[in-house]
Structure formats: C-alpha cells, structure tokens
Design a protein around this motif. Structure first.
Motif, mmCIF file in Angstrom:
data_model
loop_
_atom_site.group_PDB
_atom_site.id
_atom_site.type_symbol
_atom_site.label_atom_id
_atom_site.label_comp_id
_atom_site.label_asym_id
_atom_site.label_seq_id
_atom_site.Cartn_x
_atom_site.Cartn_y
_atom_site.Cartn_z
ATOM 1 N N ASP A 175 0.989 -9.875 19.066
ATOM 2 C CA ASP A 175 0.695 -8.457 18.995
ATOM 3 C C ASP A 175 1.760 -7.375 19.325
ATOM 4 O O ASP A 175 1.708 -6.141 18.804
ATOM 5 C CB ASP A 175 -0.499 -8.109 20.473
ATOM 6 N N SER A 214 -2.243 -8.742 15.376
ATOM 7 C CA SER A 214 -2.019 -9.736 14.610
ATOM 8 C C SER A 214 -2.611 -11.162 15.211
ATOM 9 O O SER A 214 -3.042 -12.110 14.473
ATOM 10 C CB SER A 214 -0.601 -10.114 14.344
ATOM 11 N N ARG A 217 3.022 -6.991 15.625
ATOM 12 C CA ARG A 217 1.910 -6.064 15.079
ATOM 13 C C ARG A 217 0.714 -6.186 16.023
ATOM 14 O O ARG A 217 0.009 -7.263 15.903
ATOM 15 C CB ARG A 217 1.873 -6.587 13.570
ATOM 16 N N GLU A 218 0.277 -4.937 16.162
ATOM 17 C CA GLU A 218 -0.872 -4.899 16.931
ATOM 18 C C GLU A 218 -2.133 -5.420 16.339
ATOM 19 O O GLU A 218 -2.461 -4.908 15.028
ATOM 20 C CB GLU A 218 -1.027 -3.449 17.381
ATOM 21 N N THR A 252 -7.756 -1.082 16.144
ATOM 22 C CA THR A 252 -6.788 -1.963 15.610
ATOM 23 C C THR A 252 -7.224 -3.205 15.363
ATOM 24 O O THR A 252 -6.658 -4.089 14.561
ATOM 25 C CB THR A 252 -5.413 -1.852 16.387
#
Length: 240
Positions: free
Chosen positions: A182, A188, A185-186, A208
C-alpha cells in the motif's frame, strides 16, 4: 467422497486446535463490534458502520494451514492416505471440503455474533442506519470469506507442510508485506488473499479500494490457483 469428508470432519472436531481457532475468531468478532461501535468515537458514515460488523476470517486461514501442515508434522498424512484407499489428490479435496464446512460453521457464528452485538450498538450512532441490503452484503462477505480463507489455508498447509512457516508467512503478509504494497501504491494489497478478505468483510473501506465483486473474484482466483498447485504437489512429492 462423503465418507472421506466425514472422516476429515471427525478429525478436525477431535482436535483442540480447531476449537481454539473457532472460539478466538468468534470472540475477536464480538470484540471488534464493541470496540469499533463504542470506543472509536462517532460513526456517521455507512462504511464506518460496516467496519464494525466485520469479522475475523483471517484466523480461519491459519486454521486450515496449521491443521493440514500438522498432518505432516505429526506423520499422520501417510497413514491417512493409505487408510483412505484413494488417491492423495482426492483425499486432499475431501480435507479441503471438510475445512470449508468448518469455515462455514464458524463464519455463521461470527455473523450471528457480529450482527447481534453490533447492530444494537450502531443504532445509537448518528448518520444513516445500515439498510437490509448492506447488512446482508456484510454477512455474505463474511461467510464467503470464511469458507475461501479456510480453503486457502488448506492449500498453503499442503504446499508448505510446516506449521510454523505457514503461520509466520501469513503474519508477515498481513503485518509487513500488505502495508508495504500500500505504500508503493494505495490499495494494491487488495489483490492479495488477505487484502481481498479485508475488503469483502469491510475491514477496510474507501474510494481507493477495489469493488466487492472484484475482491470476490480475486479471492476466488487465489483459492483455485493455490488449490491447483497443492493438488499438483500431492502427485509429485512424497508424503513422509
């Protein structure tokens, strides 16, 4: 097949490990409902209220992994295969089915405790109340996650054949790798098994995050893939 499943169910129910995981899962579900609904402050959003009803199916993944890996630690895997009079792959499928039934039963208990303890407490919170569709969605997500997480645990236990490695690996994924994903990439981590479980049970929420349908697909793909790998491994590896 039904005979094999009954035998595996008897084996599961005769161990204290299954009881310990089941009791802990239900107790933590009740604690989560009370802590989030009461001690976390004001909950005025639907997502926050759904989070109060999320259960703890992640422990059922550990149940499957520790239980199946224990067959190899205690050297009962080979006698069980010989006594069954069937292929090792068929026995593993029966074992996975038995654990899935166990996961469904524990998941049902978690849903009952979560809704029974959480809904009355959430009724005191401001903002919109949870509708029947939202409550049903949380319940189905928790039930489905409980079953699939348990089967994933069975596959992991059959692949690793080591209780400590399976348990430590799950903990590292939960508390170390998922947060790292995360940070890169937030959201993921939602594509990992435990991340998908968290989305389905509403343990995490936000714009998200992937959709509930996508999380169900992700968890299903992981379940099928890991079980396929475990079945292939049964054909190629010795039981001892």
């Amino acid at each position: 097949m039904s005979r094999l499943v009954r035998g595996e169910l008897i084996k599961i129910l005769s161990t204290r490990t299954a009881l310990a995981f089941a009791v802990t899962s239900v107790a933590l579900t009740a604690a989560n409902a009370m802590i989030v609904a009461v001690a976390s402050g004001t909950l005025d959003e639907v997502g926050e209220k759904e989070e109060a009803l999320s259960g703890m199916p992640i422990l059922l993944l550990l149940l499957g992994a520790v239980g199946v890996a224990g067959e190899f630690r205690h050297r009962t895997a080979a006698p069980a295969a010989l006594a069954s009079g069937t292929s090792r792959e068929r026995l593993l499928l029966a074992r996975a089915t038995a654990y899935a039934i166990t996961g469904l039963v524990v998941g049902t208990l978690m849903v009952a405790v979560s809704l029974g303890a959480g809904l009355p407490l959430l009724g005191r919170q401001p903002g919109p109340d949870l509708g029947a569709g939202e409550v049903t969605g949380v319940a189905l997500g928790l039930l489905g996650s409980s079953v699939l997480a348990t089967v994933i645990g069975v596959a992991v236990g059959a692949l690793l054949r080591n209780q400590i490695l399976a348990a430590v690996g799950a903990l590292i994924l939960t508390f170390v790798l998922n947060p790292l994903f995360d940070r890169v990439r937030e959201g993921s981590s939602d594509y990992t098994p435990l991340g998908a479980v968290a989305v389905l049970t509403r343990m995490v929420h936000g714009p998200t995050r992937i959709s509930l349908a996508a999380a169900a697909i992700v968890l299903g793909v992981w379940t099928v893939g890991l079980m396929a790998a475990a079945l292939a491994g049964e054909r190629r590896r010795d039981l001892a």
